[in-house]
Structure formats: C-alpha cells, structure tokens
Write an enzyme that holds these catalytic residues in place. Structure first.
Site, mmCIF file in Angstrom:
data_model
loop_
_atom_site.group_PDB
_atom_site.id
_atom_site.type_symbol
_atom_site.label_atom_id
_atom_site.label_comp_id
_atom_site.label_asym_id
_atom_site.label_seq_id
_atom_site.Cartn_x
_atom_site.Cartn_y
_atom_site.Cartn_z
ATOM 1 N N TRP A 103 0.881 -1.353 -0.043
ATOM 2 C CA TRP A 103 -0.081 -0.057 0.102
ATOM 3 C C TRP A 103 0.804 1.236 -0.164
ATOM 4 C CZ3 TRP A 103 1.857 2.091 4.274
ATOM 5 C CH2 TRP A 103 2.192 1.202 5.352
ATOM 6 N N LYS A 140 -2.851 -7.426 -7.984
ATOM 7 C CA LYS A 140 -3.478 -7.641 -6.857
ATOM 8 C C LYS A 140 -2.960 -6.589 -6.117
ATOM 9 C CE LYS A 140 -3.397 -8.860 -2.795
ATOM 10 N NZ LYS A 140 -4.192 -7.928 -2.178
ATOM 11 N N GLU A 145 10.346 -8.120 -3.236
ATOM 12 C CA GLU A 145 11.137 -6.616 -3.074
ATOM 13 C C GLU A 145 10.321 -6.743 -1.398
ATOM 14 O OE1 GLU A 145 13.135 -5.019 -4.693
ATOM 15 O OE2 GLU A 145 12.810 -5.732 -6.749
ATOM 16 N N CYS A 177 10.145 1.192 2.089
ATOM 17 C CA CYS A 177 11.193 -0.016 2.351
ATOM 18 C C CYS A 177 12.601 0.468 2.636
ATOM 19 C CB CYS A 177 10.711 -1.106 1.132
ATOM 20 S SG CYS A 177 11.277 -0.240 -0.349
ATOM 21 N N GLU A 196 11.862 -4.111 11.308
ATOM 22 C CA GLU A 196 11.172 -2.915 10.394
ATOM 23 C C GLU A 196 10.267 -2.332 11.147
ATOM 24 O OE1 GLU A 196 9.267 -3.977 6.677
ATOM 25 O OE2 GLU A 196 10.460 -2.243 5.690
HETATM 26 P P1 NAP Z 1 2.369 -7.122 3.088
HETATM 27 O O1 NAP Z 1 1.377 -7.202 4.419
HETATM 28 O O2 NAP Z 1 3.422 -8.557 2.974
HETATM 29 O O3 NAP Z 1 1.135 -7.262 1.732
HETATM 30 C C1 NAP Z 1 1.706 -7.257 0.532
HETATM 31 C C2 NAP Z 1 0.876 -7.526 -0.395
HETATM 32 O O4 NAP Z 1 0.702 -9.025 -0.313
HETATM 33 C C3 NAP Z 1 -0.670 -7.027 -0.268
HETATM 34 O O5 NAP Z 1 -1.403 -6.879 -1.509
HETATM 35 C C4 NAP Z 1 -1.260 -8.149 0.541
HETATM 36 O O6 NAP Z 1 -2.756 -8.296 0.462
HETATM 37 C C5 NAP Z 1 -0.713 -9.446 -0.090
HETATM 38 N N1 NAP Z 1 -0.751 -10.721 0.610
HETATM 39 C C6 NAP Z 1 -0.852 -10.946 2.011
HETATM 40 N N2 NAP Z 1 -0.860 -12.275 2.291
HETATM 41 C C7 NAP Z 1 -0.723 -12.670 1.216
HETATM 42 C C8 NAP Z 1 -0.578 -14.257 0.889
HETATM 43 N N3 NAP Z 1 -0.749 -15.087 1.964
HETATM 44 N N4 NAP Z 1 -0.454 -14.702 -0.315
HETATM 45 C C9 NAP Z 1 -0.180 -13.485 -1.216
HETATM 46 N N5 NAP Z 1 -0.196 -12.258 -1.108
HETATM 47 C C10 NAP Z 1 -0.342 -11.990 0.120
HETATM 48 O O7 NAP Z 1 3.119 -5.777 2.931
HETATM 49 P P2 NAP Z 1 2.573 -4.422 3.351
HETATM 50 O O8 NAP Z 1 2.001 -4.033 4.761
HETATM 51 O O9 NAP Z 1 1.217 -4.253 2.246
HETATM 52 O O10 NAP Z 1 3.498 -3.488 2.880
HETATM 53 C C11 NAP Z 1 4.761 -3.073 3.737
HETATM 54 C C12 NAP Z 1 5.774 -3.944 3.539
HETATM 55 O O11 NAP Z 1 6.246 -3.885 2.040
HETATM 56 C C13 NAP Z 1 7.075 -3.468 4.158
HETATM 57 O O12 NAP Z 1 7.701 -4.481 4.659
HETATM 58 C C14 NAP Z 1 7.840 -2.844 3.110
HETATM 59 O O13 NAP Z 1 9.146 -2.786 3.521
HETATM 60 C C15 NAP Z 1 7.750 -3.720 1.906
HETATM 61 N N6 NAP Z 1 8.093 -2.989 0.880
HETATM 62 C C16 NAP Z 1 9.260 -3.309 -0.029
HETATM 63 C C17 NAP Z 1 9.641 -2.890 -0.951
HETATM 64 C C18 NAP Z 1 10.567 -2.934 -1.848
HETATM 65 O O14 NAP Z 1 10.718 -2.643 -3.010
HETATM 66 N N7 NAP Z 1 11.507 -3.630 -1.240
HETATM 67 C C19 NAP Z 1 8.841 -1.596 -1.447
HETATM 68 C C20 NAP Z 1 7.396 -1.329 -0.755
HETATM 69 C C21 NAP Z 1 7.148 -1.905 0.291
HETATM 70 P P3 NAP Z 1 -3.316 -7.528 1.701
HETATM 71 O O15 NAP Z 1 -3.205 -6.144 1.798
HETATM 72 O O16 NAP Z 1 -4.867 -7.935 1.105
HETATM 73 O O17 NAP Z 1 -3.315 -8.307 2.891
#
Ligand code: NAP
Length: 501
Positions: free
Chosen positions: A156, A180, A255, A289, A390
């Site tokens: 998000w 998604k 990522e 991130c 984090e």
């Molecule tokens: P997240 O909870 O891991 O969710 C990311 C995506 O995965 C969402 O669309 C989520 O859907 C989906 N998801 C959740 N459970 C899943 C499953 N079992 N199977 C497949 N997809 C699933 O992360 P977030 O809270 O949205 O984002 C924050 C994280 O992203 C932080 O750790 C940040 O560091 C990382 N990030 C990394 C980068 C990079 O380039 N390295 C860039 C930006 C962010 P729902 O929303 O419906 O749960």
C-alpha cells in the site's frame, strides 16, 4: 485544500477487460487524514480470480497479442504512459485519499509511473536478441519469449509506482498481467486499470483484482497457469509466498522490507547530511522500504550532530496531505499507527531514550487522522529489537560508531540488506564502505534517489531479484537457445548406418 474531487473509482473490479462488482469480501478504503470512507467495495473472490486467469490465458495466446513485434507492443506502453501523464492530477487525488500521502508526493509517483511505462516501451523495442559465439557446426542464438501470465502483488505504500514497476515490464515482455493491490489501498490500481483500458490494450490481458491476500493472493501464487509472481511487501509474507512457489517450481521476485543504515562521517558536509537523513527517514512518513531507519554517527561529531538533528526533526511540518507545505502526512491506517507506536513503547521499555516524537500530534486538526510525530530514539544497541525490526513508520534510531571497521560490522549485523546512505566528502572512503556493506543500493551524499534505468532490489531478508533497468524486462521472459545446422550433412555418429539404406 481541495475537498471537491469526485472522481474516485466506483469500486468495480477490472476483470479481464470488464468492469464488474466483485463477489468476494468487502474492502474499505479510508482517507487516513480524517478517517472518512473513500469507498466500500466488494473484493475479488476465488471464482473471480479463476475467471481472470482463464481469460488471461486465452488473451495471451491470441496471435492478436502474441504475434505483435516488440515495437508494436511498445505502442501500448507509450499509450498507457500518455494516459497516466494526462491524468496525473486525478491519479494524485485518488492516491492521496487512498494512502494519506501528500499530493506533492503522489503527483511525483504518478509521473514516475508514466516514465516507467515509457522506459519499458523503449527497452522492448530496442533490446537485441543474442547471436552467440559459434563453437560448432550450428548457428547458435539465444532468444526471449513471454512467460504467459504474470501475477503482480503490491503493497500500500506507493501503489502507482510499484504497480507500474511490475505491470510495464511484464506487458512489454508479451505477458498477460493480473495485479492484486493491497487491501488498504485498492483504488489507485483501479484508476490504472481505467487508463490501461482507454489505451486500448486487448481485453483479457490485464486485470486488477483487489481482494484479501489470503484468498486472491494465495490463488495467484498456487494456480498452475500463473508463470511468475512479482511480489513487493513484507518479509514474512514474501517468505511464505516463496515456499508455495517452490512447490510448483515457479520463479518469483521478492522486494521485501529493510532496516537501512545511514552513516555520517566526521568529514561530511553536515547540513547536507542532515537534510538527506531527514528526507531518508521521515518523507512518506517513514513508510518506505528503503527508509534510512538506523543512523550511525561518528563519535567525534555525535554530541553536536544529534541535537541539531533533533531540532530539525521538531521543525518538520506535520500536516494534512492536501497542504502544499506538509512534509509528514498521516500513516496509512489507525491499525498501522498502533503498530508503530507499539515499537516505540517497547524500545523505551528496553531502555531507549526518546529524543523527540513518540506520540501522535495534538490538536483538533489531527484528532481523526492516523498521524504520528517524527520520532528519534537514542541509547540503543544495534542488537536491540528496535534496531533489528522494520517499523515502517517515522522512527529513527541513532548510534555512535568509532571507525570504518566498526560501522561496516554494525551495518552488516542485521537481517536486511536493502539500502545504505554514506555521508562523507571522501569518495574513496565511500567506495570502500559501500562495497563492504551488504545492500542492494548505496547512496553517497544523497538518499532515496531512484532511476528506472538503474536496477533495484535487496539482499538477504530484503528480497530476491532485481526490478528496473534494461535487464528488468528479461525477468518476465523465458530464455530459449536455438541451434540451426549449417552443414547440410548427416551426423557422423550415424552417417555410415544411414548410408545406402
Ligand atoms: P504485506 O502485508 O506483505 O502485503 C503485501 C501484499 O501482499 C498485499 O497486496 C497483501 O494483500 C498481499 N498478501 C498478504 N498475504 C498474502 C498471501 N498469503 N499470499 C499472497 N499475497 C498476500 O505488506 P504491506 O504491509 O502491504 O507493505 C509493507 C511492506 O512492504 C514493508 O515490509 C515494506 O518494507 C515492504 N515494501 C518493500 C518494497 C521493496 O521494493 N523492497 C517496497 C515497498 C514496500 P492484503 O493487503 O490484502 O493483505
């Protein structure tokens, strides 16, 4: 402040080129600045996902798409880039309401997304195939083909930019894509779908399916017709996804999170370092991130540098995302603010000293929003939880260091390896340190700068694979070797056997 915008997506899903009410669980998009509801929509169910995959399979295999030359596919990418550029204000309004980011930031993210589509259009029409060096009697080539259907799963924090980083190369490579988005920010991706639709991409090649990670995310990872998953999100989710992907031997790019060190040497331009550190951790309210969340300051300047850093942090303008001078906007959600606050409370319990922030701002203007003040913690050890986990919010830990060897050891003593900032006037030193630190990106005398032409990705718990750059296209393609005989002769191994038959 513009409160009149009424162009929010209506909440229907974009399923293989059709606008449909989803048949899955309800999703609510909330404006983080005041808690008002942007939209309640029905997310995608498993059945919606299965239909999107089946239709993507047909559309991807259709000669109307598969038969296009790279420069012909590129035209769609340029049209999408034009569509994004023409709608920057609209996308920015939607994304700001969807995520709470400032309008200034969301406009920049939209512009970068347009650049991403344009870049990958240019890459696909200029990328050569390889005629490999001939070592035998055959002409040898290495060529690249689409994989089939790619699933893009995004978080998000920067929707339009992270969506574009996956969708643009995947389409350029000739795949169909199912996107998604995260459940806390479902609307921005639906606006991207409107633009892709207007660009005339053949039906079925692109779907946007907001829906629960467990249901629709899982389906995308497990389904046999999904050839690759490109994931950006948390490390825990990424690790679970990689395990599932291993079962079907599917390539994934991950990522993931970070706990990036920023290092200030005694010889740094201290004002330049201060401004860069503030931007590195507190822009996007720390929900980045690559946030520079672990600051190491060399001992000789620690006692003078840190008070100036604290003073500057207190001056940051925390405010409404529509205000042009806001630097720190609300966090994505009240639940996330609670999570960030819990990290700070634990750190203080563990012995950290709170130098500033540590709570929500006071006053009527902040009462309904998920705001949290920029926070600095000192008297911590690099091994403490707050230095290892984090936070994904505006929380910085500061620690002193002795010399190069000490700061390299402390920086690398962490599970993550995403980014690192080095502030020094001595380039050879920056080079030595940068090469010794385990990290996907090094910034010297700058921070959080990005270029679509420069690969990005993490080491260790920060992920697997690289996005962006010319080679970023190849991640979405299957490589094929092609040998063609140049002799016109029978193979000597069986020539005598065949002769005279
Ligand atoms: P997240 O909870 O891991 O969710 C990311 C995506 O995965 C969402 O669309 C989520 O859907 C989906 N998801 C959740 N459970 C899943 C499953 N079992 N199977 C497949 N997809 C699933 O992360 P977030 O809270 O949205 O984002 C924050 C994280 O992203 C932080 O750790 C940040 O560091 C990382 N990030 C990394 C980068 C990079 O380039 N390295 C860039 C930006 C962010 P729902 O929303 O419906 O749960």
């Amino acid at each position: 402040m513009d409160t009149t915008f009424d162009g929010m997506p209506d909440g229907r899903l974009y399923l293989a080129g059709d606008w449909r009410v989803g048949t899955g669980a309800e999703i609510t998009s909330v404006f983080p600045a005041d808690g008002s509801v942007n939209r309640v929509l029905k997310g995608a169910s498993r059945a919606d996902g299965e239909e999107a995959i089946a239709r993507a399979k047909t559309a991807q295999a259709d000669p109307v798409w598969l038969g296009l030359k790279p420069h012909e596919r590129a035209r769609y990418l340029y049209a999408i880039a034009d569509g994004i550029e023409a709608n920057i204000n609209r996308i920015s309004q939607i994304q700001t309401r969807d995520t709470g980011k400032t309008l200034r930031e969301t406009a920049a993210l939209a512009a970068s997304a347009a650049g991403t589509f344009r870049y990958f259009g240019a890459v696909v029409e200029t990328m050569d195939e390889d005629l490999t060096v001939q070592r035998g009697t055959a002409l040898t080539m290495s060529v690249h083909e689409p994989l089939g259907i790619v699933a893009a799963i995004t978080p998000w924090n920067s929707p339009i930019a992270s969506d574009a980083q996956k969708v643009a190369p995947a389409l350029a490579a000739g795949n169909a894509v199912i996107l998604k988005p995260a459940s806390w920010s479902p609307l921005t991706a639906l606006e991207l779908a409107r633009i892709v639709d207007e660009a005339g991409l053949p039906k079925g090649l692109f779907s946007v399916l907001p829906g629960s990670g467990r249901e629709i995310g899982n389906l995308l990872v497990e389904h046999p017709d999904i050839a690759r998953v490109s994931f950006t999100g948390g490390t825990t989710t990424g690790r679970a996804l990689a395990r599932q992907a291993a079962d079907k031997l599917m390539p994934v790019s991950l990522e993931l999170g970070g706990k990036s060190p920023t290092i200030v040497f005694e010889d740094a331009d201290q004002d330049q370092a201060l401004a860069g550190i503030l931007f590195g951790i507190f822009s996007s309210s720390g929900q980045s991130c690559i946030a520079g969340s672990r600051l190491f300051v060399q001992k000789g300047i620690y006692d003078s540098f840190v008070p100036r850093l604290v003073e500057a942090t207190k001056r940051l303008k925390v405010g409404h995302p529509f205000d042009a001078d806001t630097q720190v906007a609300p966090l994505i959600h009240m639940d996330h603010r609670e999570d960030v606050a819990a990290h700070v409370t634990c750190a203080v319990k563990d012995g950290a000293t709170l130098l500033c922030g540590g709570h929500a701002p006071e006053g009527e203007a902040f009462a309904k929003g998920s705001y949290y003040l920029p926070t600095i913690l000192a008297d911590v050890k690099n091994t403490d939880r707050i230095c290892r986990e984090e936070v994904f919010g505006p929380v910085l830990v500061v620690m002193p260091f002795e010399d190069e060897a000490d700061v390299i050891a402390q920086s690398n003593d962490n599970d993550y390896g995403l980014a690192c900032g080095i502030w020094t006037r001595d380039f050879p030193k920056a080079w030595r340190i940068g090469r010794a630190i385990r990290s996907g990106t090094i910034w010297h005398n700058t921070y959080k700068q990005f270029s679509i032409s420069t690969p990005f990705g993490g080491e260790a718990d920060s992920g697997v694979g690289r996005e962006k750059g010319r080679q970023g296209l190849r991640a979405y393609m299957a490589q094929k070797s092609f040998y063609t005989d140049l002799t016109g002769q029978m193979h000597p191994w069986a020539a005598a056997t065949v002769e005279g038959l």
